[in-house]
Structure formats: structure tokens, C-alpha cells
Design an enzyme around this catalytic site. Structure first.
Site, mmCIF file in Angstrom:
data_model
loop_
_atom_site.group_PDB
_atom_site.id
_atom_site.type_symbol
_atom_site.label_atom_id
_atom_site.label_comp_id
_atom_site.label_asym_id
_atom_site.label_seq_id
_atom_site.Cartn_x
_atom_site.Cartn_y
_atom_site.Cartn_z
ATOM 1 N N ASN A 9 0.873 -1.178 0.000
ATOM 2 C CA ASN A 9 0.000 0.000 0.000
ATOM 3 C C ASN A 9 0.909 1.226 0.000
ATOM 4 O OD1 ASN A 9 -1.834 2.036 0.487
ATOM 5 N ND2 ASN A 9 -2.134 1.511 2.661
ATOM 6 N N LYS A 11 0.018 4.273 -0.227
ATOM 7 C CA LYS A 11 -0.627 5.469 0.351
ATOM 8 C C LYS A 11 -0.459 6.659 -0.602
ATOM 9 C CE LYS A 11 0.498 3.515 4.802
ATOM 10 N NZ LYS A 11 0.329 3.628 6.226
ATOM 11 N N HIS A 97 -9.326 0.873 4.773
ATOM 12 C CA HIS A 97 -8.045 1.022 5.468
ATOM 13 C C HIS A 97 -8.249 1.926 6.678
ATOM 14 C CE1 HIS A 97 -3.928 2.305 6.283
ATOM 15 N NE2 HIS A 97 -3.541 1.198 5.663
ATOM 16 N N GLU A 99 -6.689 4.329 7.835
ATOM 17 C CA GLU A 99 -6.532 5.774 7.587
ATOM 18 C C GLU A 99 -7.799 6.347 6.956
ATOM 19 O OE1 GLU A 99 -2.856 5.459 5.446
ATOM 20 O OE2 GLU A 99 -1.855 4.835 7.298
ATOM 21 N N GLU A 169 -5.019 -5.425 10.332
ATOM 22 C CA GLU A 169 -4.002 -4.403 10.569
ATOM 23 C C GLU A 169 -4.284 -3.716 11.902
ATOM 24 O OE1 GLU A 169 -2.152 -3.007 6.697
ATOM 25 O OE2 GLU A 169 -3.989 -1.852 6.887
ATOM 26 N N GLY A 175 2.567 2.056 10.567
ATOM 27 C CA GLY A 175 3.464 3.202 10.427
ATOM 28 C C GLY A 175 4.145 3.606 11.720
ATOM 29 N N SER A 215 3.631 -2.390 10.044
ATOM 30 C CA SER A 215 5.090 -2.376 10.160
ATOM 31 C C SER A 215 5.737 -3.715 9.796
ATOM 32 C CB SER A 215 5.519 -1.917 11.557
ATOM 33 O OG SER A 215 5.047 -0.598 11.803
HETATM 34 C C1 PEP Z 1 -0.473 -0.009 5.741
HETATM 35 O O1 PEP Z 1 -0.436 1.084 5.214
HETATM 36 O O2 PEP Z 1 -1.437 -0.746 5.514
HETATM 37 C C2 PEP Z 1 0.631 -0.408 6.617
HETATM 38 C C3 PEP Z 1 0.564 -1.571 7.213
HETATM 39 O O3 PEP Z 1 1.678 0.479 6.754
HETATM 40 P P1 PEP Z 1 3.109 0.163 7.446
HETATM 41 O O4 PEP Z 1 3.595 -1.134 6.862
HETATM 42 O O5 PEP Z 1 3.958 1.319 7.052
HETATM 43 O O6 PEP Z 1 2.864 0.043 8.909
#
Ligand code: PEP
Length: 258
Positions: A9, A11, A97, A99, A169, A175, A215
Site C-alpha cells: 500500500n 498510500k 483502510h 486511515e 491491521e 506506520g 510495520s
Molecule cells: C499499511 O499502510 O497498511 C501499513 C501496514 O503500513 P506500514 O507497513 O507502514 O505500517
């Protein structure tokens, strides 16, 4: 058995030129998805067309969008439909997601409408679920995720259910550099699969891929991917460089062939 899906992803990163350079770089490292592994990258809308074009040099690479609207057309300024995505060769779409839930008021209700719309358009919905830190601390994480899965998949037919991908997630791990431990990930993934078997049946639940996101990186991917109910990753930061994305694909290849 389930193929692993290694999804990135991006973003709000990587413009057209950067997207083209990324795929050129990645195709120098890998020319095809390893056996038992599927690949997916989700750029911004304006980079989708160039991604579809340049990713075609890597066999088994799919391109996904990060969102869609649940209506077919109309007065929804700034939005995009499922058919507009499939028309240009997009095959997957991220839905709900954290976000988008946090900054754009997405709810389990809109996640559900979008999931059904994606399936109608033959797009694979990657439905994102996961608890906030407070919810984990207060031990409500299982009920939170159960509600997200149940409401997100409401009225999704048995025949469509196995096409859905779920991404677990935990919001506290996105992040932040903090990752769920393999035990925490496996525990929640198994819980989700059990809920899916109650919503559908065991055979269908066994077909549904459940990705871990939060992460995931080159240092922890192998261990997370070795969990029996972790069927891949949804990777943010570590998918932005072809080298680190390719290293995670390599970890998945070893797992798929172990
Ligand atoms: C994500 O954007 O779905 C995500 C898991 O980001 P990160 O791997 O940077 O934590």
C-alpha cells in the site's frame, strides 16, 4: 492451499515517474511471482495506468487501487467507480483502510457497500480490519474485529466470499514501527478464520486469505509469514522501495516452498 499474497500500500506516495522507475527497478530483481506467491501493489489513482502498463513485465504482479466509491456514477466530486478501475486493468482494491476510517469517516456500513460493489465489478476487495491501541488495552480487540468482519461482509454471498481478502491491521502497528508479535497475529488471524467459518462454512473460511499489516518489514516478515493463518502481508513503508519489497517476496517464497 492458499497462495500467499504480498501486497503493498503506497498510500499518498510515488508519482507517475517514480512509479515507472519503481517497476523498472523491481523487474531487474524479479521477473515473476515465485511459486505459491501472488503480488499486488496499490499506487495512487494517477499512477494506476502507468503501474498496470509497467508492471506487466513482472508475471503475477497485480495492481490495486486504495479506494473506490460504492455508487456507479453521479454527483460524487472527487470519487471513482469500480468499473473505472477495472476498465484500466486494476484487479484489486483496498477497502476500509484504517486511515480512511480515521480521516475520511469510513464506517463498517460503507466498507460493506464498497466490498459488494468491488465484487460486482470483478475486483478483489482487500477488506481492512483492526483494533485501536485502546481497544487492545481494554481487551475488546476481538469484539471490535468481529464486528468489522461481520458488518463488512454482510450479504456477501457464499460464492463471492472466497474471493475476498481480509487484511488484519492493528492500528497501533501501522506506520509506528511497532509490530504485532507472531503469536498476537496468529491468535487474531485464527479468530477471524473461525468467525468466517461461522458466517459461511469451514471450506470457504479455509480459502479466504487473511493478510497481516502493521510495520511488516524485511526483518520480521519471515517470522510473521510462518504463522499458519497468516496468508501474506499488507505492507506500507517497506513496499516503497523495490529492494525491500523484493526481500519480503523472497521471505514469502521460502515460506511457500517450505
Ligand atoms: C499499511 O499502510 O497498511 C501499513 C501496514 O503500513 P506500514 O507497513 O507502514 O505500517
Amino acid at each position: 492451499m492458499r497462495n500467499l499474497l504480498i501486497a503493498g500500500n503506497w498510500k499518498m506516495n510515488q508519482n507517475n515517474a517514480e512509479t515507472k522507475a519503481y517497476f523498472e527497478g523491481l523487474s531487474e530483481i524479479i521477473s515473476e511471482a515465485p511459486a505459491g506467491v501472488e503480488l499486488l501493489l496499490c499506487p495512487v489513482y494517477t499512477s494506476l495506468a502507468v503501474a498496470v502498463e509497467t508492471a506487466s513485465s513482472i508475471t503475477g504482479m497485480h495492481i490495486g487501487a486504495q479506494n473506490l466509491h460504492f455508487e456507479d456514477k453521479g454527483a460524487y466530486t472527487g470519487e471513482i467507480t469500480a468499473s473505472m478501475l477495472s476498465e484500466i486493468g486494476v484487479s484489486h482494491v483496498l477497502i476500509g483502510h484504517s486511515e480512511r476510517r480515521q480521516y475520511f469517516n469510513e464506517t463498517d456500513g460503507t466498507v460493506n457497500l464498497k466490498t459488494k460493489k468491488a465484487l460486482d465489478a470483478n475486483l478483489v476487495p482487500v477488506v481492512c480490519v483492526g483494533e485501536l491501541l485502546d481497544e487492545r488495552k481494554s481487551d475488546t480487540h476481538f469484539s471490535v474485529v468481529k464486528k468489522q468482519v461481520t458488518e463488512g461482509l454482510k450479504d456477501v454471498s457464499l460464492s463471492n466470499a472466497s474471493k475476498v481478502v481480509i487484511a488484519y491491521e492493528p492500528v497501533w502497528a501501522i506506520g509506528t514501527g511497532e509490530t504485532a508479535s507472531p503469536d498476537q497475529a496468529q491468535e487474531m488471524h485464527k479468530f477471524i478464520r473461525t468467525e468466517l467459518s461461522k458466517l459461511y462454512n469451514e471450506e470457504t473460511a479455509d480459502k479466504i486469505r487473511i493478510l497481516y499489516g502493521g510495520s511488516m518489514n524485511t526483518g520480521n516478515a519471515a517470522e510473521l509469514l510462518s504463522c499458519s493463518d497468516v496468508d501474506g502481508g499488507l505492507i506500507g513503508g517497506a513496499s516503497l522501495k523495490p529492494e525491500s519489497y523484493a526481500e519480503i517476496i523472497d521471505a514469502a517464497a521460502k515460506q511457500a516452498n517450505s
